[in-house]
Write an enzyme that holds these catalytic residues in place. Structure first.
Site, PDB file in Angstrom:
ATOM      1  N   GLU A 278     -38.431  41.180  69.062  1.00  0.00           N
ATOM      2  CA  GLU A 278     -37.533  41.202  70.218  1.00  0.00           C
ATOM      3  C   GLU A 278     -36.874  39.846  70.380  1.00  0.00           C
ATOM      4  O   GLU A 278     -37.404  38.840  69.933  1.00  0.00           O
ATOM      5  CB  GLU A 278     -38.331  41.466  71.510  1.00  0.00           C
ATOM      6  CG  GLU A 278     -38.825  42.862  71.666  1.00  0.00           C
ATOM      7  CD  GLU A 278     -39.589  43.044  72.964  1.00  0.00           C
ATOM      8  OE1 GLU A 278     -39.504  42.170  73.852  1.00  0.00           O
ATOM      9  OE2 GLU A 278     -40.265  44.061  73.082  1.00  0.00           O
ATOM     10  N   LYS A 279     -35.775  39.833  71.070  1.00  0.00           N
ATOM     11  CA  LYS A 279     -35.168  38.573  71.508  1.00  0.00           C
ATOM     12  C   LYS A 279     -36.135  37.944  72.498  1.00  0.00           C
ATOM     13  O   LYS A 279     -36.632  38.628  73.387  1.00  0.00           O
ATOM     14  CB  LYS A 279     -33.834  38.877  72.201  1.00  0.00           C
ATOM     15  CG  LYS A 279     -33.182  37.678  72.837  1.00  0.00           C
ATOM     16  CD  LYS A 279     -32.272  36.993  71.854  1.00  0.00           C
ATOM     17  CE  LYS A 279     -31.707  35.702  72.422  1.00  0.00           C
ATOM     18  NZ  LYS A 279     -31.202  34.844  71.337  1.00  0.00           N
TER      19      LYS A 279
ATOM     20  N   GLU B  68     -44.251  47.526  83.174  1.00  0.00           N
ATOM     21  CA  GLU B  68     -44.000  46.086  83.190  1.00  0.00           C
ATOM     22  C   GLU B  68     -42.579  45.783  82.750  1.00  0.00           C
ATOM     23  O   GLU B  68     -42.108  46.343  81.758  1.00  0.00           O
ATOM     24  CB  GLU B  68     -44.942  45.368  82.219  1.00  0.00           C
ATOM     25  CG  GLU B  68     -46.379  45.314  82.646  1.00  0.00           C
ATOM     26  CD  GLU B  68     -47.192  44.395  81.747  1.00  0.00           C
ATOM     27  OE1 GLU B  68     -46.602  43.645  80.935  1.00  0.00           O
ATOM     28  OE2 GLU B  68     -48.420  44.449  81.854  1.00  0.00           O
TER      29      GLU B  68
ATOM     30  N   HIS C 214     -42.083  38.013  85.790  1.00  0.00           N
ATOM     31  CA  HIS C 214     -42.786  39.234  85.411  1.00  0.00           C
ATOM     32  C   HIS C 214     -42.870  40.150  86.617  1.00  0.00           C
ATOM     33  O   HIS C 214     -43.498  39.828  87.618  1.00  0.00           O
ATOM     34  CB  HIS C 214     -44.189  38.901  84.900  1.00  0.00           C
ATOM     35  CG  HIS C 214     -44.985  40.111  84.554  1.00  0.00           C
ATOM     36  ND1 HIS C 214     -46.345  40.152  84.643  1.00  0.00           N
ATOM     37  CD2 HIS C 214     -44.600  41.333  84.131  1.00  0.00           C
ATOM     38  CE1 HIS C 214     -46.765  41.359  84.278  1.00  0.00           C
ATOM     39  NE2 HIS C 214     -45.728  42.076  83.974  1.00  0.00           N
TER      40      HIS C 214
ATOM     41  N   ARG D 157     -53.433  52.518  83.472  1.00  0.00           N
ATOM     42  CA  ARG D 157     -54.675  52.383  84.247  1.00  0.00           C
ATOM     43  C   ARG D 157     -54.362  51.838  85.630  1.00  0.00           C
ATOM     44  O   ARG D 157     -53.231  51.433  85.890  1.00  0.00           O
ATOM     45  CB  ARG D 157     -55.587  51.378  83.537  1.00  0.00           C
ATOM     46  CG  ARG D 157     -54.882  50.039  83.358  1.00  0.00           C
ATOM     47  CD  ARG D 157     -55.756  48.878  83.008  1.00  0.00           C
ATOM     48  NE  ARG D 157     -55.075  47.620  83.243  1.00  0.00           N
ATOM     49  CZ  ARG D 157     -54.284  46.986  82.385  1.00  0.00           C
ATOM     50  NH1 ARG D 157     -54.078  47.498  81.180  1.00  0.00           N
ATOM     51  NH2 ARG D 157     -53.692  45.855  82.709  1.00  0.00           N
TER      52      ARG D 157
ATOM     53  N   VAL E 290     -55.766  45.287  88.267  1.00  0.00           N
ATOM     54  CA  VAL E 290     -56.480  44.335  89.131  1.00  0.00           C
ATOM     55  C   VAL E 290     -55.714  44.160  90.450  1.00  0.00           C
ATOM     56  O   VAL E 290     -56.303  44.175  91.532  1.00  0.00           O
ATOM     57  CB  VAL E 290     -56.621  42.964  88.432  1.00  0.00           C
ATOM     58  CG1 VAL E 290     -57.269  41.942  89.362  1.00  0.00           C
ATOM     59  CG2 VAL E 290     -57.402  43.084  87.131  1.00  0.00           C
TER      60      VAL E 290
ATOM     61  N   GLY F 230     -50.349  42.777  76.763  1.00  0.00           N
ATOM     62  CA  GLY F 230     -50.947  41.690  77.525  1.00  0.00           C
ATOM     63  C   GLY F 230     -50.873  40.364  76.803  1.00  0.00           C
ATOM     64  O   GLY F 230     -51.654  39.464  77.072  1.00  0.00           O
ATOM     65  N   GLY F 231     -49.920  40.247  75.877  1.00  0.00           N
ATOM     66  CA  GLY F 231     -49.706  38.953  75.235  1.00  0.00           C
ATOM     67  C   GLY F 231     -50.534  38.716  73.991  1.00  0.00           C
ATOM     68  O   GLY F 231     -50.400  37.679  73.348  1.00  0.00           O
TER      69      GLY F 231
ATOM     70  N   ASN G  61     -48.871  50.024  81.347  1.00  0.00           N
ATOM     71  CA  ASN G  61     -50.326  50.044  81.441  1.00  0.00           C
ATOM     72  C   ASN G  61     -50.740  51.373  82.060  1.00  0.00           C
ATOM     73  O   ASN G  61     -50.276  51.729  83.139  1.00  0.00           O
ATOM     74  CB  ASN G  61     -50.823  48.882  82.288  1.00  0.00           C
ATOM     75  CG  ASN G  61     -50.376  47.557  81.717  1.00  0.00           C
ATOM     76  OD1 ASN G  61     -50.438  47.342  80.511  1.00  0.00           O
ATOM     77  ND2 ASN G  61     -49.883  46.684  82.567  1.00  0.00           N
TER      78      ASN G  61
HETATM   79  C1  MV4 Z   1     -41.577  38.886  76.490  1.00  0.00           C
HETATM   80  C2  MV4 Z   1     -41.228  37.649  77.044  1.00  0.00           C
HETATM   81  C3  MV4 Z   1     -39.978  37.155  76.790  1.00  0.00           C
HETATM   82  N1  MV4 Z   1     -39.135  37.845  76.006  1.00  0.00           N
HETATM   83  N2  MV4 Z   1     -40.697  39.543  75.735  1.00  0.00           N
HETATM   84  C4  MV4 Z   1     -46.159  38.687  77.629  1.00  0.00           C
HETATM   85  C5  MV4 Z   1     -47.198  39.707  77.636  1.00  0.00           C
HETATM   86  C6  MV4 Z   1     -46.584  40.996  77.246  1.00  0.00           C
HETATM   87  N3  MV4 Z   1     -46.827  41.933  78.300  1.00  0.00           N
HETATM   88  C7  MV4 Z   1     -45.126  40.704  77.032  1.00  0.00           C
HETATM   89  N4  MV4 Z   1     -44.918  39.344  77.408  1.00  0.00           N
HETATM   90  C8  MV4 Z   1     -43.716  38.759  77.361  1.00  0.00           C
HETATM   91  N5  MV4 Z   1     -42.778  39.420  76.659  1.00  0.00           N
HETATM   92  C9  MV4 Z   1     -39.515  39.014  75.500  1.00  0.00           C
HETATM   93  N6  MV4 Z   1     -38.661  39.663  74.721  1.00  0.00           N
HETATM   94  C10 MV4 Z   1     -42.154  36.978  77.802  1.00  0.00           C
HETATM   95  C11 MV4 Z   1     -43.415  37.520  77.954  1.00  0.00           C
HETATM   96  C12 MV4 Z   1     -44.318  36.731  78.727  1.00  0.00           C
HETATM   97  C13 MV4 Z   1     -44.882  37.201  79.886  1.00  0.00           C
HETATM   98  C14 MV4 Z   1     -44.617  38.465  80.364  1.00  0.00           C
HETATM   99  C15 MV4 Z   1     -45.198  38.909  81.492  1.00  0.00           C
HETATM  100  C16 MV4 Z   1     -46.067  38.069  82.182  1.00  0.00           C
HETATM  101  C17 MV4 Z   1     -46.339  36.829  81.745  1.00  0.00           C
HETATM  102  C18 MV4 Z   1     -45.773  36.375  80.585  1.00  0.00           C
HETATM  103  C19 MV4 Z   1     -46.051  35.109  80.132  1.00  0.00           C
HETATM  104  C20 MV4 Z   1     -45.495  34.660  79.010  1.00  0.00           C
HETATM  105  C21 MV4 Z   1     -44.634  35.476  78.284  1.00  0.00           C
END
Ligand code: MV4
Length: 456
Positions: free
Chosen positions: A201-202, A275, A209, A293, A296, A165-166, A291
């Site tokens: 990761e790259k 995800e 998303h 679960r 929301v 979740g970031g 996830n």
């Molecule tokens: C990333 C990404 C870009 N590149 N991984 C954010 C939360 C977590 N679930 C993983 N996330 C991200 N992973 C790579 N290699 C960008 C995000 C990301 C993001 C992902 C899903 C929903 C919103 C987001 C907002 C910012 C960054």
């Protein structure tokens, strides 16, 4: 039915949602609550309620032993954890099982496996599911980390294995910032999760998303299509929709298939979400995390598949079997959800709890509201600020959007600020109406030049 009485180990709208599903199945409910939630709607709706502690969640909703005790004392045979709180806590699932209580979710082992984001990546690779280029194992030292980052190519993203979740993430633009970012990510992960393990990761900017809803019984896996959750700020989703306007039918089938392969690989049981991030430029998608679960945003999936996912969680826990096959899942129309929070978008979405002196919620054709608030309710300051989820359904995206505009226009909330006006603004953004957005859209396109932009 072998299960008769369910402990609702959560609060707010999801507690109400769980109580409703139990009632539809003829199961009794026991609602736990902190002293701040005495007057909450789920407490009023449940068959019975138990006071579990003072307002802070750390002294009430987050105490596994107290919850198990409450379940045993009130004759429950199952526990529904909802989302957040202890819903993805393997020790809690284990403790429930040891006490003879059915935990409504996957086994502690699967929660633990997928909770380790680096291990989940390895499982995805083994299942033939694409993941972002990066390390398959945790980083052991700086030199090795930097070497790997060079191989991957900057920008890279440092992620905490125990994160999700970031939380505990660091974008590193170039070699110069690598050491400092690795240190701070490790320290943050150590203090937040008690586990400083990180992987690299790259980093893909401007992604969408996309997440796939699956249900399993440990043998069979069924998917319920995808949700597009690109409209968010600081990893808090604001709007979700299904189907994603960004996918072709081929991509849609491929991403659902990938999600099912991974779920099958870990013999998944219960409701889960895979995800992915989608690179709209190339059309490539990559698994990022799972996830374990109910989420929301599950209602948008329910609206387009005419299903009741919370009820299905209970049936799977009760019978050990999925009540549907993939052919039973029929997709129809489009659904959108707007999260209505007691926050002020003009002040960086600052939460502001208080008493809802006036309240009018929308309804009518194609409108669903999942909420625990009522007129006169005093939103406690201790928990998240979600007041209501407004979900609209239409035969197509256009109709769902029109109904959302209508629904938001009917709403009246006095006493606390809300995100309604933000959603109304979003609904007049041409890019959003075109379905052409990414995870940085709110920050880059809606708040450019705003004094509060730094908050986004
Ligand atoms: C990333 C990404 C870009 N590149 N991984 C954010 C939360 C977590 N679930 C993983 N996330 C991200 N992973 C790579 N290699 C960008 C995000 C990301 C993001 C992902 C899903 C929903 C919103 C987001 C907002 C910012 C960054």
């Amino acid at each position: 039915m072998t299960l008769h009485r369910v402990l609702v180990a959560n609060r707010g709208e999801i507690a109400v949602r769980i109580i409703r599903a139990c009632r539809d199945l003829g199961m009794e409910t026991v609602q736990v609550h902190s002293s701040a939630d005495e007057n909450s709607l789920p407490v009023k709706l449940a068959d019975e309620s138990v006071l579990i502690g003072p307002p802070p969640a750390s002294q009430s909703y987050l105490l596994p032993k107290v919850l198990v005790e409450a379940a045993l004392k009130t004759g429950c045979d199952a526990v529904h954890p909802g989302y957040g709180f202890l819903s993805e806590n393997a020790e809690f699932a284990e403790l429930c099982a040891q006490a003879g209580l059915r935990f409504i979710g996957p086994s502690a082992e699967v929660i633990r496996l997928m909770g380790d984001k680096s291990a989940a990546r390895r499982a995805a690779i083994e299942a033939g599911v694409p993941v972002t280029p990066g390390s398959t194992d945790p980083i052991v030292d700086r030199a090795e980390g930097l070497k790997l980052a060079r191989e991957i190519g900057f920008p890279v993203l440092i992620k905490a294995s125990a994160g999700g979740g970031g939380r505990g993430m660091r974008v590193v633009e170039s070699e110069a910032g690598f050491d400092a970012a690795l240190d701070s990510a490790t320290r943050e992960a150590e203090s937040a999760f008690g586990n400083g393990e990180v992987y690299i990761e790259k980093y893909l900017p401007r992604v969408r998303h996309i997440e796939v809803q699956i249900m399993g019984d440990g043998v069979d896996i069924v998917h319920f299509g995808e949700r597009d959750c690109s409209i968010q700020r600081r990893h808090q989703k604001l709007v979700e929709e299904s189907p994603s306007p960004a996918l072709s039918e081929k991509q849609r089938a491929d991403i659902a298939d990938a999600a099912c392969r991974l779920a099958r690989k870990v013999a998944y049981c219960g409701a889960g979400t895979m995800e992915f991030i989608l690179d709209p430029a190339s059309g490539d998608f990559y698994f990022i995390e799972m996830n374990t679960r109910i989420q929301v945003e599950h209602p948008v999936t329910e609206m387009v598949t005419n299903s009741d996912l919370v009820k299905m969680q209970l049936v799977i826990a009760d019978t050990g079997k999925l009540p549907v096959t993939q052919d039973d899942v029929v997709f129809c129309g489009h659904a959108i959800e707007c999260r209505i929070n007691a926050e002020d978008p003009e002040r960086g979405f600052m939460p502001k709890p208080g008493k809802l002196t006036d309240l009018i919620l929308p309804s009518g054709p194609g409108v669903r509201v999942d909420s625990h608030v009522y007129q006169g309710y005093d939103l406690p300051p201790y928990y998240d600020s979600l007041m209501a989820k407004v979900i609209t359904w239409g035969r197509d995206r256009e109709e769902a959007l029109a109904r959302m505009k209508r629904a938001l226009g009917e709403m009246e909330i006095t006493g606390v600020p809300s995100t309604v006006a933000f959603h109304q603004r979003l609904l007049s953004e041409p890019a959003f109406l075109e379905g052409d957005v990414h995870t940085r859209f709110v920050r880059e396109s809606m708040w450019a030049g705003h004094p509060m932009q730094g908050m986004l």
